[in-house]
Write a protein that holds these residues in place. Sequence first.
Motif, PDB file in Angstrom:
ATOM      1  N   THR A   1      29.923 -43.576 -47.040  1.00  9.31           N
ATOM      2  CA  THR A   1      29.886 -44.124 -45.679  1.00  9.31           C
ATOM      3  C   THR A   1      30.670 -45.437 -45.654  1.00  9.31           C
ATOM      4  OG1 THR A   1      27.771 -45.187 -46.163  1.00  9.31           O
ATOM      5  CG2 THR A   1      27.671 -43.084 -45.002  1.00  9.31           C
TER       6      THR A   1
ATOM      7  N   THR B   1      25.028 -46.804 -42.889  1.00 11.41           N
ATOM      8  CA  THR B   1      24.268 -46.284 -44.028  1.00 11.41           C
ATOM      9  C   THR B   1      23.834 -44.855 -43.734  1.00 11.41           C
ATOM     10  OG1 THR B   1      22.434 -47.513 -43.120  1.00 11.41           O
ATOM     11  CG2 THR B   1      23.382 -48.356 -45.167  1.00 11.41           C
ATOM     12  N   HIS B   2      23.665 -44.117 -44.795  1.00 11.20           N
ATOM     13  CA  HIS B   2      23.256 -42.731 -44.651  1.00 11.20           C
ATOM     14  C   HIS B   2      21.729 -42.655 -44.665  1.00 11.20           C
ATOM     15  CE1 HIS B   2      22.683 -38.540 -45.353  1.00 11.20           C
ATOM     16  NE2 HIS B   2      22.221 -38.741 -46.573  1.00 11.20           N
ATOM     17  N   HIS B   3      21.173 -41.925 -43.705  1.00 12.35           N
ATOM     18  CA  HIS B   3      19.712 -41.787 -43.644  1.00 12.35           C
ATOM     19  C   HIS B   3      19.334 -40.367 -44.010  1.00 12.35           C
ATOM     20  CE1 HIS B   3      19.130 -45.721 -41.980  1.00 12.35           C
ATOM     21  NE2 HIS B   3      20.210 -45.481 -41.251  1.00 12.35           N
TER      22      HIS B   3
END
Length: 391
Positions: A211, A216-218
């Motif tokens: 990313t 941010t990656h969730h």
Amino acid sequence: MLHVVPAFSRIGEENAFAVLARAQALAAQGRDIINLGIGQPDMPTPPHVVEAGIKALRDGHHGYTPATGIPPLREAVARDIRRRHGVEVSPESVMIVPGGKVTMFMAILMFGEPGAEILYPDPGFPIYRSMIEYTGATPVPVPIREENGFAFSAAETLALITPRTRLLIVNSPANPTGGVTPKAEIDALVAGLAAHPDVAVLSDEIYGTMTYDGETHHSLLSYEAIRDRLIYLDGASKTYAMTGWRLGWSVWPKPLYDNARKLAVNAHSCVNAATQWAGIAALDGPQDCVAEMVAEFDRRRAIVVAGLNALPGVSCIAPKGAFYAFPNVSRTGWKAKALASTLLEEAGVATIGGPDFGVHGEGFLRLSYANSAENIRRALERMQGFLSERK
Ligand code: PLP
């Protein structure tokens, strides 16, 4: 006359492989082809991972392993999930598979049958639809829209659920768009799924480490409310530049795990043993190789986005994840697939037409920036020349 079952007539393919074959054929004729079509990191697998694979072969890891994977790798996956997503999963729920695609296939086989509906992102990874069609289930495209930054819309996704929906496929960061679905939208999606307890979710997080712009990656794994129906898909292909090693992993809810194990026993027995040992080195070893790769992709992303936006009739929103740009080419006067194939034949630049990723991909091209900055600049110059001349 051989009677192959009709399901095979419904199976699709990835056009990226056909484009690669054509690009290679042109290169073999002496043409200088720049390949922005291919979806794999152009970096080599980190040396410590390669060494671990070689050592495993030298140490005699030549036989079958458990179908679910060697226990130390399943434990390493559980540690990776704790480190990256802050979530505890039992190594008993982790399955080691030969690539991300295998988790996808297993999940779709478990839920797809005539009469069932499976929701999948469009534009999206073409194999989702292909596999759904193979099972006889009805593929229901979830439109992934440029105006949403190529994120899932929770409202639009939930509105497509019917009493026949069995599985929802989510992919963020996404192929082919580079879209990352923001946390608020995932929160809303999970909240809405409470009203549909019979719908399973397959979360394809194969680009989860990639990313940009502070995004941010969730992980969907962090939502306790759907853990009992969530299948988590990840793997080493993209994160550790290991596409050819064939290493993926998944986390399954308890009632589904044994189905997945039995599919593995029937289909592939286990993942190549040396690959599994290399996977432990990848997950437990230093992660700066991943950070360096992502930083390099980020540098190229800036070049791609700026270059595309300077092309006549082209606009491109900055992708927040993965290593793809998905420019809008609808104002060039070209249909996307014709543009992709003419660019390859005449300008020597391989890209993929958006329609290869679904009906909502019309008007777009996919460019992978898994190529050197120098090649990306050259490709953009060629596209500039081509589009200026061939309106
Ligand atoms: N999921 C997505 C969204 C992908 O783009 C890909 C590969 O391109 C995969 C899964 C499959 O990865 P693997 O090579 O590990 O099977």
